[in-house]
Design a protein around this motif. Structure first.
Motif: not given
Length: 90
Positions: A22-27, A73-82, A35-41
C-alpha cells in the motif's frame, strides 16, 4: 493448485506485506509502481519467512502467489492516492 490458492489468500491477508505494498503503491503517479510495489512486498515477506525459518527455501510458486496478492494491495494504494490527489487539486 489448491495449495497456491491457500498461499495467495494467506499473502492477501498478511498485514506486513499489505502495508508495504500500500505504501509503495501510493508513491507514484504512473501505473508501473503497482508491479514494483507487489514485487518488493513479495520479496520482503519471502525473505522474512526464510529468515524466521517458516519455510525451507525459495520457491517460485509461492513467490508468484505473493506477487499477485501484493500487487492487488499496491493497486488499491495507487487508486486511493490518485483519487485523493484528484479531489485535492479541484
Amino acid at each position: 493448485m489448491s495449495a497456491l490458492w491457500t498461499i495467495f489468500l494467506a499473502r492477501l491477508f498478511d498485514p506486513i506485506g499489505a502495508l508495504i505494498a500500500l505504501t509503495i503503491g501510493s508513491f507514484g503517479k504512473s501505473k508501473w509502481i503497482i508491479l514494483i510495489g507487489g514485487l518488493v512486498a513479495a520479496a520482503i515477506t519471502d525473505w522474512l519467512l526464510i529468515r524466521m525459518e517458516r519455510v525451507d527455501g525459495f520457491a517460485i510458486g509461492p513467490f508468484l502467489a505473493g506477487l499477485a496478492a501484493f500487487s492487488l494491495w499496491s493497486a488499491l494504494g495507487h487508486l486511493a492516492f490518485r483519487r485523493m490527489m484528484g479531489k485535492v487539486s479541484k
